[in-house]
Scaffold this motif. Structure first.
Motif, PDB file in Angstrom:
ATOM      1  N   ARG A   1       5.171-107.134 -13.976  1.00 40.77           N
ATOM      2  CA  ARG A   1       4.860-108.549 -13.786  1.00 40.77           C
ATOM      3  C   ARG A   1       6.170-109.313 -13.744  1.00 40.77           C
ATOM      4  O   ARG A   1       7.209-108.806 -14.161  1.00 40.77           O
ATOM      5  CB  ARG A   1       3.991-109.087 -14.926  1.00 40.77           C
ATOM      6  N   ARG A   2       6.098-110.540 -13.265  1.00 40.21           N
ATOM      7  CA  ARG A   2       7.244-111.447 -13.263  1.00 40.21           C
ATOM      8  C   ARG A   2       6.999-112.538 -14.281  1.00 40.21           C
ATOM      9  O   ARG A   2       5.901-113.092 -14.372  1.00 40.21           O
ATOM     10  CB  ARG A   2       7.437-112.080 -11.888  1.00 40.21           C
ATOM     11  N   VAL A   3       8.050-112.846 -15.042  1.00 44.82           N
ATOM     12  CA  VAL A   3       8.009-113.915 -16.039  1.00 44.82           C
ATOM     13  C   VAL A   3       9.265-114.753 -15.861  1.00 44.82           C
ATOM     14  O   VAL A   3      10.367-114.209 -15.734  1.00 44.82           O
ATOM     15  CB  VAL A   3       7.965-113.346 -17.473  1.00 44.82           C
ATOM     16  N   VAL A   4       9.096-116.063 -15.876  1.00 48.43           N
ATOM     17  CA  VAL A   4      10.235-116.977 -15.809  1.00 48.43           C
ATOM     18  C   VAL A   4      10.434-117.577 -17.194  1.00 48.43           C
ATOM     19  O   VAL A   4       9.482-118.033 -17.837  1.00 48.43           O
ATOM     20  CB  VAL A   4       9.999-118.086 -14.748  1.00 48.43           C
ATOM     21  N   HIS A   5      11.692-117.563 -17.633  1.00 47.50           N
ATOM     22  CA  HIS A   5      12.062-118.166 -18.906  1.00 47.50           C
ATOM     23  C   HIS A   5      13.373-118.908 -18.704  1.00 47.50           C
ATOM     24  O   HIS A   5      14.365-118.316 -18.259  1.00 47.50           O
ATOM     25  CB  HIS A   5      12.219-117.093 -19.992  1.00 47.50           C
ATOM     26  N   LEU A   6      13.372-120.213 -18.983  1.00 46.63           N
ATOM     27  CA  LEU A   6      14.566-121.060 -18.843  1.00 46.63           C
ATOM     28  C   LEU A   6      15.232-120.883 -17.477  1.00 46.63           C
ATOM     29  O   LEU A   6      16.449-120.738 -17.369  1.00 46.63           O
ATOM     30  CB  LEU A   6      15.559-120.779 -19.973  1.00 46.63           C
ATOM     31  N   GLY A   7      14.417-120.847 -16.430  1.00 49.93           N
ATOM     32  CA  GLY A   7      14.923-120.796 -15.066  1.00 49.93           C
ATOM     33  C   GLY A   7      15.303-119.421 -14.551  1.00 49.93           C
ATOM     34  O   GLY A   7      15.698-119.273 -13.402  1.00 49.93           O
ATOM     35  N   ARG A   8      15.184-118.397 -15.367  1.00 46.69           N
ATOM     36  CA  ARG A   8      15.508-117.036 -14.935  1.00 46.69           C
ATOM     37  C   ARG A   8      14.233-116.218 -14.808  1.00 46.69           C
ATOM     38  O   ARG A   8      13.369-116.253 -15.683  1.00 46.69           O
ATOM     39  CB  ARG A   8      16.439-116.368 -15.941  1.00 46.69           C
ATOM     40  N   SER A   9      14.131-115.465 -13.715  1.00 44.75           N
ATOM     41  CA  SER A   9      12.980-114.596 -13.481  1.00 44.75           C
ATOM     42  C   SER A   9      13.279-113.193 -14.003  1.00 44.75           C
ATOM     43  O   SER A   9      14.335-112.624 -13.706  1.00 44.75           O
ATOM     44  CB  SER A   9      12.674-114.539 -11.984  1.00 44.75           C
ATOM     45  N   TYR A  10      12.348-112.666 -14.786  1.00 48.33           N
ATOM     46  CA  TYR A  10      12.479-111.323 -15.354  1.00 48.33           C
ATOM     47  C   TYR A  10      11.389-110.411 -14.782  1.00 48.33           C
ATOM     48  O   TYR A  10      10.247-110.828 -14.622  1.00 48.33           O
ATOM     49  CB  TYR A  10      12.306-111.352 -16.877  1.00 48.33           C
TER      50      TYR A  10
ATOM     51  N   LEU B   1      15.476-109.532 -26.039  1.00 42.38           N
ATOM     52  CA  LEU B   1      14.548-110.524 -25.499  1.00 42.38           C
ATOM     53  C   LEU B   1      15.310-111.747 -25.006  1.00 42.38           C
ATOM     54  O   LEU B   1      16.452-111.965 -25.407  1.00 42.38           O
ATOM     55  CB  LEU B   1      13.552-110.957 -26.579  1.00 42.38           C
ATOM     56  N   PRO B   2      14.676-112.571 -24.160  1.00 50.28           N
ATOM     57  CA  PRO B   2      15.316-113.831 -23.782  1.00 50.28           C
ATOM     58  C   PRO B   2      15.661-114.638 -25.033  1.00 50.28           C
ATOM     59  O   PRO B   2      14.929-114.636 -26.018  1.00 50.28           O
ATOM     60  CB  PRO B   2      14.245-114.545 -22.951  1.00 50.28           C
ATOM     61  N   VAL B   3      16.781-115.326 -24.988  1.00 53.16           N
ATOM     62  CA  VAL B   3      17.258-116.099 -26.133  1.00 53.16           C
ATOM     63  C   VAL B   3      16.408-117.353 -26.303  1.00 53.16           C
ATOM     64  O   VAL B   3      16.037-118.008 -25.335  1.00 53.16           O
ATOM     65  CB  VAL B   3      18.741-116.483 -25.929  1.00 53.16           C
ATOM     66  N   GLY B   4      16.112-117.679 -27.561  1.00 51.39           N
ATOM     67  CA  GLY B   4      15.350-118.887 -27.869  1.00 51.39           C
ATOM     68  C   GLY B   4      13.868-118.670 -27.719  1.00 51.39           C
ATOM     69  O   GLY B   4      13.398-117.575 -27.446  1.00 51.39           O
ATOM     70  N   SER B   5      13.142-119.716 -27.920  1.00 53.30           N
ATOM     71  CA  SER B   5      11.701-119.615 -27.759  1.00 53.30           C
ATOM     72  C   SER B   5      11.327-120.101 -26.366  1.00 53.30           C
ATOM     73  O   SER B   5      11.193-119.308 -25.460  1.00 53.30           O
ATOM     74  CB  SER B   5      10.962-120.352 -28.872  1.00 53.30           C
TER      75      SER B   5
END
Length: 181
Positions: A65-74, A164-168
């Protein structure tokens, strides 16, 4: 009773009869609460299953799956369709399935995610998965929509060397039919 053997394979390597058996198993394990969209969500990735002479005992899959967090796609590994046959629960089969799926996540994805039922949450927490502390959302047809009902039940797991991505912040998942999570 024969030994319970764990196997893994990509959906494309499973014969139609094997897929039919897995679907029937999941329909039974989820007591009729496993629909066509749920089935579709578990396809296209790696399946892990345990069987013995009596048949399937447990199953799970991990899909991209694709997840976006703080403008970055993972690109993440999303765990789906995890179930253990009712008469074989509390024997460690769910842990065996999850370990096999975690190996796939560790080798192929930025991190893992899943939506846990109340019954399954302890299994994942005990294996180091943690509830995402921020918001959960989906990239819907007309923009990002928050999914407050998924907050508190969406678990994530970092992989060696990447974490994991930094922050919540908010995890924004890609759209799919049926239950988004």
């Amino acid at each position: 009773m024969t030994e319970a053997i764990l196997r893994t394979a990509h959906t494309c390597r499973l014969a139609p009869a094997a897929l039919d058996e897995i679907r029937a198993f999941l329909d039974t394990a989820f007591e009729g609460d496993f629909g066509d969209d749920d089935w579709d969500h578990g396809l296209g990735g790696i399946h892990a299953w345990v069987r013995d002479g009596s048949g399937l005992l447990a199953h799970g899959s991990v899909v991209q799956r694709r997840v976006v967090h703080l403008g970055r796609s993972y690109r993440i590994g999303y765990v789906e369709a995890v179930a253990v046959r009712a008469d074989r629960r509390r024997e460690g089969l769910g842990g065996r399935i999850t370990a096999a799926l975690e190996e796939v996540v560790d080798g192929a994805y930025a991190f893992g995610a899943l939506s846990a039922s109340a019954a399954g949450a302890a299994l994942y927490a005990g294996r180091g998965w943690r509830v995402w502390p921020g918001r959960i959302a989906v990239q819907a047809r007309y923009g990002v929509e928050r999914l407050p009902d998924e907050e508190g039940s969406t678990f994530v797991r970092g992989v060696a060397g990447r974490g994991l991505p930094v922050g919540s912040g908010t995890l924004v998942f890609d759209w799919r039919d049926g239950d988004v999570m």
